[in-house]
Write an enzyme that holds these catalytic residues in place. Structure first.
Site, short mmCIF file in Angstrom:
data_model
loop_
_atom_site.label_atom_id
_atom_site.label_comp_id
_atom_site.label_asym_id
_atom_site.label_seq_id
_atom_site.Cartn_x
_atom_site.Cartn_y
_atom_site.Cartn_z
CG HIS A 34 -5.22 -1.53 -11.80
ND1 HIS A 34 -4.77 -2.44 -12.71
CD2 HIS A 34 -4.36 -1.59 -10.76
CE1 HIS A 34 -3.67 -3.00 -12.28
NE2 HIS A 34 -3.39 -2.52 -11.08
CD GLU A 35 -8.91 0.28 -16.45
OE1 GLU A 35 -8.16 0.42 -15.44
OE2 GLU A 35 -9.49 1.23 -16.99
CG HIS A 37 -6.13 -5.92 -9.98
ND1 HIS A 37 -5.98 -4.60 -9.62
CD2 HIS A 37 -5.13 -6.59 -9.34
CE1 HIS A 37 -4.95 -4.47 -8.81
NE2 HIS A 37 -4.41 -5.65 -8.63
NE ARG A 187 3.57 0.17 -4.31
CZ ARG A 187 3.74 -1.15 -4.17
NH1 ARG A 187 3.67 -1.93 -5.23
NH2 ARG A 187 3.98 -1.68 -2.99
#
Ligand code: PAF
Length: 284
Positions: A34-35, A37, A187
């Protein structure tokens, strides 16, 4: 971009990069990028010749009743995101590749785990440092990038790198948030829609803590009581912990002074969310 699934091949690539004196920026992940990472990858891209990410859902860091099987996975999507952000290598080993037999030497974290996630997830950080030791040996990065959403992990990994002389620099990166303040996490997809709606209250509570401290409140017992009450009244989830500690030592404090972390974890039906803020509180 190359996807590498065996340790041997990854080691050969690393050897070549080292022979060519190219620096390696490394982002360890469990995938479902996601952003958050992406921010780590972008930072690695800026400061290194080559960027390696690993995607490995590490069974060793999940407890028996935790979400190892249900942890979201989507390698095609991850590949696309990694490519868009200029990753050179994805190291994507199987569990069998990483743990072909039981370990004959185990690592155990002896400091900073009596609190926060270490307390409520016994063995979790032992699993994290074990897999990272293997990954650091395989990838031999010059710099490794970690998100501050898991600030306890950053503190524990700092201990691992220092105690065991890994020749690499740990680069902590601030938490990336949704527009409503919820910390980005792989998550989050496991929240129901009503849980997703109320989850930003977690960050709002942390911001409230910041305001109280700015206004002069220092007593950690009374701060924690007030914050827990506020959070409990605004969510249906169950508070696992809400603590105010020194950072990065993670020691209990009577007064919120110096560099402090306010950290929280909340259980929802199928997911446990964590978040924190780190503040520099001037001493009198
Ligand atoms: O933060 C994570 O995603 C994991 O704990 C890590 C660092 C990749 C080790 O498995």
């Amino acid at each position: 971009m190359k996807i590498i699934t065996t340790i041997k091949e990854m080691q050969q690539e690393v050897k070549q990069l080292k022979n060519n004196q190219l620096s390696i920026g490394y982002v360890p992940t469990m995938g479902y990028l996601h952003e958050g990472h992406a921010a780590l990858i972008d930072e690695a891209r800026k400061n290194n010749d080559k960027v390696v990410i690993s995607i490995f859902v590490n069974p060793l860091q999940f407890g028996p009743n935790e979400d190892f099987d249900a942890y979201p996975r989507d390698i095609d999507r991850d590949e696309r995101i990694a490519k868009e952000h200029g990753v050179d290598f994805i190291f994507y080993p199987s569990v069998e590749e990483m743990y072909p037999r039981g370990l004959s030497v185990s690592l155990s974290v002896t400091d900073r785990t009596e609190v926060l996630c270490g307390k409520s997830r016994p063995g979790h950080f032992d699993g994290v440092v074990t897999v990272l030791t293997k990954l650091f040996h395989i990838i031999q990065p010059d710099r490794a990038y970690f998100g501050l959403k898991d600030a306890q992990q950053v503190a524990v990994v700092d201990g691992l790198i220092t105690d065991y002389h890994f020749p690499l620099e740990l680069i902590p990166i601030p938490t990336v948030r949704e527009e409503d303040g919820l910390a980005k996490s792989s998550r989050n997809v496991r929240l129901t829609s009503s849980e997703r709606e109320e989850a930003p209250q977690i960050y709002k509570t942390l911001l409230h803590a910041q305001e109280l401290i700015k206004a002069g409140e220092r007593d950690t017992i009374s701060l924690v009581e007030r914050l827990k009450e506020k959070l409990a009244n605004s969510i249906t989830g169950t508070i696992d912990y809400l603590e105010i500690l020194s950072y990065p030592e993670l020691r209990k404090l009577e007064l919120a002074e110096g560099k402090v972390i306010i950290a929280v974890a909340v259980f929802y039906q199928k997911v446990r969310l964590i978040d924190n803020i780190i503040l520099e509180v001037p001493r009198p």
